[in-house]
Design a protein around this motif. Sequence first.
Motif, PDB file in Angstrom:
ATOM      1  N   MET A   1       7.035  17.678 -13.558  1.00 54.47           N
ATOM      2  CA  MET A   1       8.233  18.511 -13.731  1.00 54.47           C
ATOM      3  C   MET A   1       8.697  18.574 -15.189  1.00 54.47           C
ATOM      4  SD  MET A   1      10.339  17.423 -10.290  1.00 54.47           S
ATOM      5  CE  MET A   1      11.866  17.986 -10.930  1.00 54.47           C
ATOM      6  N   PHE A   2       8.337  17.600 -16.037  1.00 50.74           N
ATOM      7  CA  PHE A   2       8.773  17.599 -17.429  1.00 50.74           C
ATOM      8  C   PHE A   2       8.003  18.630 -18.240  1.00 50.74           C
ATOM      9  CE2 PHE A   2      11.015  13.752 -16.559  1.00 50.74           C
ATOM     10  CZ  PHE A   2      11.985  13.669 -17.545  1.00 50.74           C
ATOM     11  N   TRP A   3       8.636  19.045 -19.340  1.00 50.04           N
ATOM     12  CA  TRP A   3       7.956  19.973 -20.246  1.00 50.04           C
ATOM     13  C   TRP A   3       6.773  19.265 -20.871  1.00 50.04           C
ATOM     14  CZ3 TRP A   3      13.445  19.813 -20.582  1.00 50.04           C
ATOM     15  CH2 TRP A   3      14.065  20.937 -20.078  1.00 50.04           C
ATOM     16  N   GLU A   4       5.879  20.046 -21.351  1.00 50.46           N
ATOM     17  CA  GLU A   4       4.624  19.526 -21.891  1.00 50.46           C
ATOM     18  C   GLU A   4       4.844  18.491 -22.992  1.00 50.46           C
ATOM     19  OE1 GLU A   4       0.172  20.736 -22.349  1.00 50.46           O
ATOM     20  OE2 GLU A   4       1.621  21.793 -21.155  1.00 50.46           O
ATOM     21  N   GLY A   5       5.789  18.675 -23.865  1.00 48.01           N
ATOM     22  CA  GLY A   5       6.013  17.762 -24.978  1.00 48.01           C
ATOM     23  C   GLY A   5       6.637  16.437 -24.562  1.00 48.01           C
ATOM     24  N   TYR A   6       7.282  16.365 -23.393  1.00 49.42           N
ATOM     25  CA  TYR A   6       7.986  15.149 -22.957  1.00 49.42           C
ATOM     26  C   TYR A   6       7.245  14.375 -21.866  1.00 49.42           C
ATOM     27  CZ  TYR A   6      11.883  17.131 -25.512  1.00 49.42           C
ATOM     28  OH  TYR A   6      12.674  17.645 -26.496  1.00 49.42           O
ATOM     29  N   ARG A   7       6.091  14.831 -21.489  1.00 48.42           N
ATOM     30  CA  ARG A   7       5.365  14.169 -20.399  1.00 48.42           C
ATOM     31  C   ARG A   7       4.933  12.757 -20.768  1.00 48.42           C
ATOM     32  NH1 ARG A   7       2.031  19.304 -17.984  1.00 48.42           N
ATOM     33  NH2 ARG A   7       3.852  20.206 -16.974  1.00 48.42           N
ATOM     34  N   LEU A   8       4.524  12.537 -21.995  1.00 49.36           N
ATOM     35  CA  LEU A   8       4.114  11.198 -22.414  1.00 49.36           C
ATOM     36  C   LEU A   8       5.295  10.221 -22.387  1.00 49.36           C
ATOM     37  CD1 LEU A   8       1.720   9.554 -23.329  1.00 49.36           C
ATOM     38  CD2 LEU A   8       2.250  10.177 -25.683  1.00 49.36           C
ATOM     39  N   ALA A   9       6.453  10.679 -22.841  1.00 46.75           N
ATOM     40  CA  ALA A   9       7.657   9.834 -22.788  1.00 46.75           C
ATOM     41  C   ALA A   9       8.050   9.543 -21.339  1.00 46.75           C
ATOM     42  CB  ALA A   9       8.806  10.518 -23.526  1.00 46.75           C
ATOM     43  N   ALA A  10       7.938  10.534 -20.476  1.00 52.06           N
ATOM     44  CA  ALA A  10       8.262  10.344 -19.059  1.00 52.06           C
ATOM     45  C   ALA A  10       7.325   9.314 -18.436  1.00 52.06           C
ATOM     46  CB  ALA A  10       8.172  11.669 -18.307  1.00 52.06           C
ATOM     47  N   MET A  11       6.048   9.344 -18.801  1.00 52.36           N
ATOM     48  CA  MET A  11       5.092   8.361 -18.280  1.00 52.36           C
ATOM     49  C   MET A  11       5.455   6.953 -18.745  1.00 52.36           C
ATOM     50  SD  MET A  11       1.476  10.419 -18.675  1.00 52.36           S
ATOM     51  CE  MET A  11       0.470   9.016 -18.332  1.00 52.36           C
ATOM     52  N   GLY A  12       5.865   6.810 -20.002  1.00 53.28           N
ATOM     53  CA  GLY A  12       6.252   5.504 -20.525  1.00 53.28           C
ATOM     54  C   GLY A  12       7.471   4.947 -19.814  1.00 53.28           C
TER      55      GLY A  12
ATOM     56  N   VAL B   1       0.844  -1.202   0.000  1.00 54.62           N
ATOM     57  CA  VAL B   1       0.000   0.000   0.000  1.00 54.62           C
ATOM     58  C   VAL B   1       0.882   1.255   0.000  1.00 54.62           C
ATOM     59  CG1 VAL B   1      -1.637   1.343   1.380  1.00 54.62           C
ATOM     60  CG2 VAL B   1      -1.986  -1.114   1.070  1.00 54.62           C
ATOM     61  N   PHE B   2       1.850   1.296   0.903  1.00 56.15           N
ATOM     62  CA  PHE B   2       2.732   2.465   0.960  1.00 56.15           C
ATOM     63  C   PHE B   2       3.597   2.584  -0.284  1.00 56.15           C
ATOM     64  CE2 PHE B   2       1.644   2.274   5.444  1.00 56.15           C
ATOM     65  CZ  PHE B   2       1.442   3.624   5.729  1.00 56.15           C
ATOM     66  N   LEU B   3       4.034   1.470  -0.820  1.00 57.07           N
ATOM     67  CA  LEU B   3       4.832   1.492  -2.041  1.00 57.07           C
ATOM     68  C   LEU B   3       4.029   2.044  -3.214  1.00 57.07           C
ATOM     69  CD1 LEU B   3       7.512   0.692  -3.442  1.00 57.07           C
ATOM     70  CD2 LEU B   3       6.447  -1.514  -3.928  1.00 57.07           C
ATOM     71  N   ILE B   4       2.797   1.597  -3.344  1.00 54.81           N
ATOM     72  CA  ILE B   4       1.956   2.081  -4.437  1.00 54.81           C
ATOM     73  C   ILE B   4       1.710   3.582  -4.311  1.00 54.81           C
ATOM     74  CG2 ILE B   4      -0.400   1.988  -5.371  1.00 54.81           C
ATOM     75  CD1 ILE B   4      -0.304  -1.059  -4.744  1.00 54.81           C
ATOM     76  N   VAL B   5       1.387   4.045  -3.124  1.00 57.27           N
ATOM     77  CA  VAL B   5       1.156   5.480  -2.915  1.00 57.27           C
ATOM     78  C   VAL B   5       2.429   6.264  -3.213  1.00 57.27           C
ATOM     79  CG1 VAL B   5       0.645   7.231  -1.167  1.00 57.27           C
ATOM     80  CG2 VAL B   5      -0.743   5.167  -1.286  1.00 57.27           C
ATOM     81  N   GLY B   6       3.557   5.775  -2.714  1.00 61.30           N
ATOM     82  CA  GLY B   6       4.825   6.474  -2.936  1.00 61.30           C
ATOM     83  C   GLY B   6       5.207   6.517  -4.405  1.00 61.30           C
ATOM     84  N   VAL B   7       5.051   5.416  -5.108  1.00 59.70           N
ATOM     85  CA  VAL B   7       5.394   5.385  -6.532  1.00 59.70           C
ATOM     86  C   VAL B   7       4.469   6.301  -7.330  1.00 59.70           C
ATOM     87  CG1 VAL B   7       5.401   3.902  -8.582  1.00 59.70           C
ATOM     88  CG2 VAL B   7       6.511   3.132  -6.488  1.00 59.70           C
ATOM     89  N   LEU B   8       3.178   6.292  -7.007  1.00 56.63           N
ATOM     90  CA  LEU B   8       2.249   7.184  -7.710  1.00 56.63           C
ATOM     91  C   LEU B   8       2.608   8.653  -7.483  1.00 56.63           C
ATOM     92  CD1 LEU B   8      -1.204   5.438  -7.160  1.00 56.63           C
ATOM     93  CD2 LEU B   8       0.005   5.769  -9.321  1.00 56.63           C
ATOM     94  N   LEU B   9       2.916   8.998  -6.250  1.00 56.35           N
ATOM     95  CA  LEU B   9       3.291  10.383  -5.966  1.00 56.35           C
ATOM     96  C   LEU B   9       4.610  10.762  -6.649  1.00 56.35           C
ATOM     97  CD1 LEU B   9       2.310  10.651  -2.201  1.00 56.35           C
ATOM     98  CD2 LEU B   9       1.175  11.739  -4.142  1.00 56.35           C
ATOM     99  N   LEU B  10       5.576   9.871  -6.624  1.00 58.22           N
ATOM    100  CA  LEU B  10       6.863  10.144  -7.263  1.00 58.22           C
ATOM    101  C   LEU B  10       6.699  10.298  -8.772  1.00 58.22           C
ATOM    102  CD1 LEU B  10       9.975  10.364  -7.085  1.00 58.22           C
ATOM    103  CD2 LEU B  10      10.027   7.881  -7.405  1.00 58.22           C
ATOM    104  N   CYS B  11       5.965   9.365  -9.373  1.00 54.14           N
ATOM    105  CA  CYS B  11       5.753   9.446 -10.826  1.00 54.14           C
ATOM    106  C   CYS B  11       4.996  10.712 -11.204  1.00 54.14           C
ATOM    107  CB  CYS B  11       4.994   8.215 -11.321  1.00 54.14           C
ATOM    108  SG  CYS B  11       5.990   6.717 -11.279  1.00 54.14           S
ATOM    109  N   SER B  12       3.985  11.049 -10.428  1.00 48.28           N
ATOM    110  CA  SER B  12       3.229  12.271 -10.709  1.00 48.28           C
ATOM    111  C   SER B  12       4.124  13.507 -10.619  1.00 48.28           C
ATOM    112  CB  SER B  12       2.060  12.417  -9.735  1.00 48.28           C
ATOM    113  OG  SER B  12       1.185  11.349  -9.869  1.00 48.28           O
ATOM    114  N   THR B  13       4.976  13.533  -9.613  1.00 44.94           N
ATOM    115  CA  THR B  13       5.879  14.674  -9.448  1.00 44.94           C
ATOM    116  C   THR B  13       6.859  14.769 -10.615  1.00 44.94           C
ATOM    117  OG1 THR B  13       5.721  14.461  -7.050  1.00 44.94           O
ATOM    118  CG2 THR B  13       7.590  15.708  -7.910  1.00 44.94           C
TER     119      THR B  13
END
Length: 130
Positions: free
Chosen positions: A70-81, A54-66
């Motif tokens: 932080m990435f520029w608009e054009g690179y957000r999709l690549a960052a998500m991948g 549970v804590f790992l999932i919350v932490g990873v979601l928050l880290l990935c969201s952050t």
Amino acid sequence: MHDPHTGGLFASVRQLVATALEMVQVRIELIGTELEFEKRRLFDGFLCAAIAMVFLIVGVLLLCSTIIWMFWEGYRLAAMGVMAVLCLGIAGVLLTQARKRLHNPLGMFHASTSELERDKESLQSSKSHG
């Protein structure tokens, strides 16, 4: 009329049966103790793992969201991948490690089987000496 050797033989047989029953009782108690220990060990392990997940999932979601934010608009999709591939890779490694840790190479009732084997060997050696 009463043969003292007969009473002695029956007493010896009774004593042998009593000793055998006591050995069986001790072995059964040992198996029960080992089963209880394994049950508690597995429950504690699964409970800790579930809370950690549970804590790992919350932490990873928050880290990935952050990071994605932080990435520029054009690179957000690549960052998500990249984040998705990274998380899936780490999950695969952790699942493999969990499986290795839960595998018990000695078996569930190692102490009980060892004791029974020792009993069998002592009976065989007493037969060969007697």
